[in-house]
Design a protein around this motif. Structure first.
Motif, PDB file in Angstrom:
ATOM      1  N   PRO A   1      -3.740  -0.385  13.282  1.00  0.00           N
ATOM      2  CA  PRO A   1      -3.194   0.188  14.520  1.00  0.00           C
ATOM      3  C   PRO A   1      -1.744   0.636  14.375  1.00  0.00           C
ATOM      4  N   GLU A   2      -0.919  -0.149  13.663  1.00  0.00           N
ATOM      5  CA  GLU A   2       0.509   0.227  13.547  1.00  0.00           C
ATOM      6  C   GLU A   2       0.638   1.554  12.806  1.00  0.00           C
ATOM      7  N   ALA A   3      -0.156   1.714  11.731  1.00  0.00           N
ATOM      8  CA  ALA A   3      -0.067   2.954  10.948  1.00  0.00           C
ATOM      9  C   ALA A   3      -0.532   4.135  11.788  1.00  0.00           C
ATOM     10  N   ILE A   4      -1.611   3.951  12.556  1.00  0.00           N
ATOM     11  CA  ILE A   4      -2.124   5.060  13.379  1.00  0.00           C
ATOM     12  C   ILE A   4      -1.099   5.411  14.456  1.00  0.00           C
TER      13      ILE A   4
ATOM     14  N   THR B   1      -6.677   7.931   8.879  1.00  0.00           N
ATOM     15  CA  THR B   1      -5.559   7.695   9.799  1.00  0.00           C
ATOM     16  C   THR B   1      -5.030   9.032  10.334  1.00  0.00           C
ATOM     17  N   ALA B   2      -4.826   9.991   9.428  1.00  0.00           N
ATOM     18  CA  ALA B   2      -4.298  11.300   9.852  1.00  0.00           C
ATOM     19  C   ALA B   2      -5.316  12.021  10.749  1.00  0.00           C
ATOM     20  N   LEU B   3      -6.586  11.891  10.420  1.00  0.00           N
ATOM     21  CA  LEU B   3      -7.614  12.528  11.257  1.00  0.00           C
ATOM     22  C   LEU B   3      -7.607  11.928  12.665  1.00  0.00           C
ATOM     23  N   ILE B   4      -7.519  10.615  12.731  1.00  0.00           N
ATOM     24  CA  ILE B   4      -7.522   9.943  14.045  1.00  0.00           C
ATOM     25  C   ILE B   4      -6.294  10.367  14.847  1.00  0.00           C
ATOM     26  N   GLN B   5      -5.138  10.431  14.176  1.00  0.00           N
ATOM     27  CA  GLN B   5      -3.920  10.872  14.881  1.00  0.00           C
ATOM     28  C   GLN B   5      -4.108  12.287  15.430  1.00  0.00           C
TER      29      GLN B   5
END
Ligand code: BTN
Length: 340
Positions: free
Chosen positions: A81-84, A255-259
């Motif tokens: 979660p922190e990275a996202i 992570t980048a896709l989710i962001q």
């Protein structure tokens, strides 16, 4: 969760498996011996081996090498979660977030949280779903680390009848982000399936709603994207029809896709609330792979065969049937190129 068996050192089974995964993730490329894991968790090497086999059985790619131990060869980065959230350009979407290792269904989990008052934009992600839900009661195959299994709680003020168009809007947002961030030319099959250029389905969207009379209490927008996978990673019955964005090991960042997804969905959701599906029609048409095709539509009142002609400002599909009628389809399952 009850206590584990005595040979598990008092740990609950799911807890100890989570801890073993964590230990393997921390070790990165290094092998961790069964003895080290056993000592760490106060269990025998045989018990460690049983847990490893169970984890392999549900899809975790763990290598087991005699005299060296175990190593986790995950396809992508772990979801944190922190990275996202560190790279999120949103005001509300993903600002409250739960990331789970395993859940039955992120939609089911988010729905329960929404009933308990979770705010708009609350997002649930899981590495793996054991009972992922698809449309029309079908299961959604959700192996660990292979995809994005995500649900977002929405609390819109528009009336119930507009809810189905929201999933069409979401298909546009998700398709655009996949094209931009993963470089894969996905297309939209009406109403909201995303297909690879070869026609295999790579993403599905399922929204589930709680409403009272004409008023929406909340909607859970569930998105499943198969990110990493080879044909043989799917169960045999899905091999011809389901696909993934990339081979395991490809440098796509979930992570980048989710962001990207949360950012685009938030912007588009605001536009949709103000302007309706009309504002998305052109974007949908640009991405569509349905119009001009011969299709069969399975509606509640039976099957119709004909040509998909156009969609309108409400997102409805207009089909020219073989009987010569132009029919407006609001909700249905579409099959391409049916035999006559
Ligand atoms: C479809 O059948 O096309 C819809 C599939 C939707 C799958 C996603 S995965 C995340 C979310 N949680 C679920 O249980 N289902 C949706």
């Amino acid at each position: 969760m009850g206590p584990g068996a005595p040979e598990d050192g008092g740990w609950a089974v799911t807890e100890i498996r989570g801890e073993i995964l964590q230990a393997l993730r921390q070790a990165g490329d290094r092998f961790v011996s069964g003895e080290e894991l056993g000592q760490r968790f106060g269990i025998s090497r045989t018990a460690v081996w049983k847990h490893i086999q169970a984890l392999q059985g549900v899809g975790y790619p763990i290598e087991a090498v005699r005299n060296r131990g175990y190593r986790l060869r995950e396809e992508g980065e772990e979801l944190r979660p922190e990275a996202i959230q560190a790279g999120l350009a949103t005001n509300v979407f993903g600002r409250h977030m739960t990331v789970l290792e395993t859940v039955d269904s992120t939609n089911r989990y988010a729905f329960a949280e929404a009933e308990g008052g979770a705010p708009e934009g609350y997002t649930v992600l899981a590495e793996r779903q054991t009972a992922g839900r698809g449309r029309r009661g079908r299961p959604w195959f959700s192996p660990p680390g292979h995809g994005i299994w995500m649900s977002v709680v929405l609390r819109p003020t528009f009336p119930v009848f507009r809810a189905p168009q929201l999933t069409l809007m979401a298909a546009v947002s998700v398709a655009e982000v996949i094209r931009e961030r993963a470089g894969v030319s996905v297309g939209i099959k009406w109403p909201n399936d995303l297909l690879l250029p070869d026609g295999r389905k790579v993403c599905g969207i399922l929204s589930e709603m709680s409403a009272e009379a004409e008023e929406i209490r909340f909607i859970v927008l569930g998105i499943g994207v198969n990110v990493f996978g080879r044909v043989e990673d799917f169960p045999p019955e899905l091999r011809g029809v389901a696909g993934s964005l990339a081979e395991p090991g490809s440098p796509i960042s979930r992570t980048a896709l989710i962001q990207g997804l949360l950012g685009r969905l938030e912007t588009d959701y605001r536009i949709y609330q103000n302007e309706g599906f009309r504002a998305f029609r052109e974007r949908w048409e640009r991405l569509n792979v349905s119009l001009g095709r011969r299709i069969a539509v399975q509606t509640q009142s039976g099957q119709k065969i004909g040509w998909a002609r156009r969609i309108d400002d409400d997102g409805a599909l207009w089909v020219e049937t073989d009987e010569g009628h132009l029919e407006k389809i609001i909700s249905a399952e579409v099959i391409f190129d049916p035999g006559s």
